[in-house]
Scaffold this motif. Structure first.
Motif, PDB file in Angstrom:
ATOM      1  N   LEU A 112       0.960  -1.237   0.044  1.00  0.00           N
ATOM      2  CA  LEU A 112       0.032   0.061   0.105  1.00  0.00           C
ATOM      3  C   LEU A 112       0.943   1.345  -0.085  1.00  0.00           C
ATOM      4  CD1 LEU A 112      -2.674  -1.109   2.443  1.00  0.00           C
ATOM      5  CD2 LEU A 112      -2.904  -1.014   0.234  1.00  0.00           C
ATOM      6  N   ASP A 113       2.100   1.088   0.007  1.00  0.00           N
ATOM      7  CA  ASP A 113       3.107   2.308  -0.003  1.00  0.00           C
ATOM      8  C   ASP A 113       2.767   3.049   1.280  1.00  0.00           C
ATOM      9  OD1 ASP A 113       5.130   3.900  -1.028  1.00  0.00           O
ATOM     10  OD2 ASP A 113       3.763   5.002  -2.200  1.00  0.00           O
ATOM     11  N   LEU A 114       2.843   2.599   2.305  1.00  0.00           N
ATOM     12  CA  LEU A 114       2.781   3.114   3.525  1.00  0.00           C
ATOM     13  C   LEU A 114       3.845   3.276   4.289  1.00  0.00           C
ATOM     14  CD1 LEU A 114      -0.406   1.245   5.031  1.00  0.00           C
ATOM     15  CD2 LEU A 114      -0.215   3.355   3.762  1.00  0.00           C
ATOM     16  N   THR A 115       4.347   4.488   4.959  1.00  0.00           N
ATOM     17  CA  THR A 115       5.458   4.539   5.805  1.00  0.00           C
ATOM     18  C   THR A 115       5.443   4.234   7.028  1.00  0.00           C
ATOM     19  OG1 THR A 115       6.064   6.485   4.327  1.00  0.00           O
ATOM     20  CG2 THR A 115       7.100   6.543   6.600  1.00  0.00           C
ATOM     21  N   THR A 116       4.070   4.652   7.895  1.00  0.00           N
ATOM     22  CA  THR A 116       3.854   4.195   8.994  1.00  0.00           C
ATOM     23  C   THR A 116       2.443   3.740   9.412  1.00  0.00           C
ATOM     24  OG1 THR A 116       3.146   6.074  10.456  1.00  0.00           O
ATOM     25  CG2 THR A 116       5.561   5.590  10.109  1.00  0.00           C
ATOM     26  N   VAL A 117       2.027   3.109  10.349  1.00  0.00           N
ATOM     27  CA  VAL A 117       0.570   2.990  10.744  1.00  0.00           C
ATOM     28  C   VAL A 117       0.442   3.947  11.926  1.00  0.00           C
ATOM     29  CG1 VAL A 117      -1.217   1.534  11.654  1.00  0.00           C
ATOM     30  CG2 VAL A 117       0.423   0.616   9.962  1.00  0.00           C
ATOM     31  N   GLN A 118      -0.461   5.018  11.815  1.00  0.00           N
ATOM     32  CA  GLN A 118      -0.722   6.055  12.986  1.00  0.00           C
ATOM     33  C   GLN A 118      -1.682   5.371  13.698  1.00  0.00           C
ATOM     34  OE1 GLN A 118       1.095   8.697  14.025  1.00  0.00           O
ATOM     35  NE2 GLN A 118      -0.241  10.258  14.177  1.00  0.00           N
ATOM     36  N   LEU A 119      -1.327   4.953  14.939  1.00  0.00           N
ATOM     37  CA  LEU A 119      -2.347   4.443  15.957  1.00  0.00           C
ATOM     38  C   LEU A 119      -2.622   5.527  17.046  1.00  0.00           C
ATOM     39  CD1 LEU A 119      -0.599   0.821  16.699  1.00  0.00           C
ATOM     40  CD2 LEU A 119      -2.726   1.530  14.950  1.00  0.00           C
ATOM     41  N   VAL A 120      -4.012   5.875  17.122  1.00  0.00           N
ATOM     42  CA  VAL A 120      -4.410   7.014  17.966  1.00  0.00           C
ATOM     43  C   VAL A 120      -5.322   6.701  18.894  1.00  0.00           C
ATOM     44  CG1 VAL A 120      -5.503   9.199  17.716  1.00  0.00           C
ATOM     45  CG2 VAL A 120      -4.140   8.378  15.790  1.00  0.00           C
ATOM     46  N   HIS A 121      -5.072   7.415  20.038  1.00  0.00           N
ATOM     47  CA  HIS A 121      -6.431   7.339  21.238  1.00  0.00           C
ATOM     48  C   HIS A 121      -6.496   8.672  21.529  1.00  0.00           C
ATOM     49  CE1 HIS A 121      -8.756   6.194  24.513  1.00  0.00           C
ATOM     50  NE2 HIS A 121      -7.838   6.860  25.125  1.00  0.00           N
ATOM     51  N   ARG A 122      -7.688   9.302  21.719  1.00  0.00           N
ATOM     52  CA  ARG A 122      -8.174  10.639  22.053  1.00  0.00           C
ATOM     53  C   ARG A 122      -8.087  10.755  23.580  1.00  0.00           C
ATOM     54  NH1 ARG A 122     -12.219  14.165  18.488  1.00  0.00           N
ATOM     55  NH2 ARG A 122     -11.258  16.210  19.122  1.00  0.00           N
ATOM     56  N   ALA A 123      -7.172  11.583  24.058  1.00  0.00           N
ATOM     57  CA  ALA A 123      -7.394  11.810  25.661  1.00  0.00           C
ATOM     58  C   ALA A 123      -8.088  13.076  25.916  1.00  0.00           C
ATOM     59  CB  ALA A 123      -5.645  11.948  26.034  1.00  0.00           C
TER      60      ALA A 123
END
Length: 288
Positions: free
Chosen positions: A196-207
């Motif tokens: 998929l030509d991805l550089t990172t996977v951005q995993l997010v949690h809203r605080a």
């Protein structure tokens, strides 16, 4: 300037925090193979290499450069933390102020300011961002590689691929505990990301309304996790604004690296009427 490999950390004023990067201020004598070898030997997620600017690049004389980024495995089109590191390294030598970089992703202006006591802070302006949907099968493969059941996703954060110089898959974690428990299939996720030509996977949690915890697996770069990811922060800012998760004009705080023991803080600024995203943070040289 020097062809010495300097070591700086970005998005922290503590050498033990943030994301370390290599910086070569004069890479004019290095070819691609040499730059890749240096990056691999150093082992940081990226190393920045500066050379003379291309003809016609707007900016003050002596403050414009070509900037390239190499991970231990390959060249990447854009790297936010290495841009901040290179900007701080330059500012220590030529003074704070405005810089302009020609990168493989496009032109990236950076403003460096002395925040007192000799501390420096750099703010980069991304190239124009965009987002796109991810196919259901690709999302299922990403979750399988992460060992995340679909129920661990935060439904307020629709999975998307976001770009602001590099491509990142954005996934929202329903709980902070889910985000903290990162143990993924390195080879499986790397294969998907390369396809998929991805550089990172951005995993997010809203605080909170404008505060987020983030983590970034980076197997395509040859490292398990990136401690503070400026390119992904820019992409996330564009994603959050486009999906109406934050106001059109906002300042967001992203906290990253805490689960790795290298805490860093990234500031993401969104301006009404300007699609580009500004990402800022402190930087400091790593002794030794």
């Amino acid at each position: 300037m020097t062809n010495e490999v300097l070591r700086y950390t970005a998005f922290s004023d503590d050498p033990a925090g943030g994301n370390p990067a290599g910086v070569v201020l004069d890479a004019s004598a290095l070819d691609d193979a040499a730059m890749l070898r240096i990056a691999a030997e150093l082992g940081y997620s990226e190393t920045a290499f500066l050379t003379a600017p291309p003809a016609g690049l707007d900016g003050a004389p002596g403050r414009t450069f070509t900037l390239r980024f190499f991970s231990p495995k390959a060249e990447v089109p854009f790297c936010g933390h290495a841009t901040v590191a290179a900007s701080v390294a330059l500012a220590e030598r030529i003074g704070p102020g405005e810089l302009v970089f020609a990168t493989p992703a496009g032109t990236v202006p950076v403003s460096v300011a002395d925040t007192g006591g000799g501390s420096l802070r750099a703010v980069l302006t991304s190239v124009e961002p965009h987002t796109e949907e991810i196919a259901d099968a690709d999302l299922a493969e990403a979750l399988a590689a992460l060992a995340w059941p679909a129920s661990d996703l935060d439904p307020a954060f629709p999975p998307r691929i976001a770009f602001a110089g590099a491509r990142h898959l954005v996934l929202g974690a329903a709980t902070r505990a889910r985000l903290a428990d990162l143990d993924y299939d390195f080879a499986r996720l790397e294969a998907l990301m390369r396809r998929l030509d991805l550089t990172t996977v951005q995993l997010v949690h809203r605080a909170g309304p404008d505060t987020f915890h983030v983590r970034d697996p980076f197997p395509v770069g040859g490292v398990v996790e990136d401690p503070a990811t400026g390119a992904a922060a820019a992409a996330f800012g564009a994603y959050a604004r486009e999906l109406g998760l934050v106001p059109e004009e906002a300042v967001l705080t992203l906290r990253q690296g805490e689960d790795m023991g290298r805490p860093g803080v990234l500031t993401v600024e969104l301006r009404a009427g300007d699609p580009r995203v500004r990402v800022g943070g402190a930087g400091i040289r790593i002794p030794g």
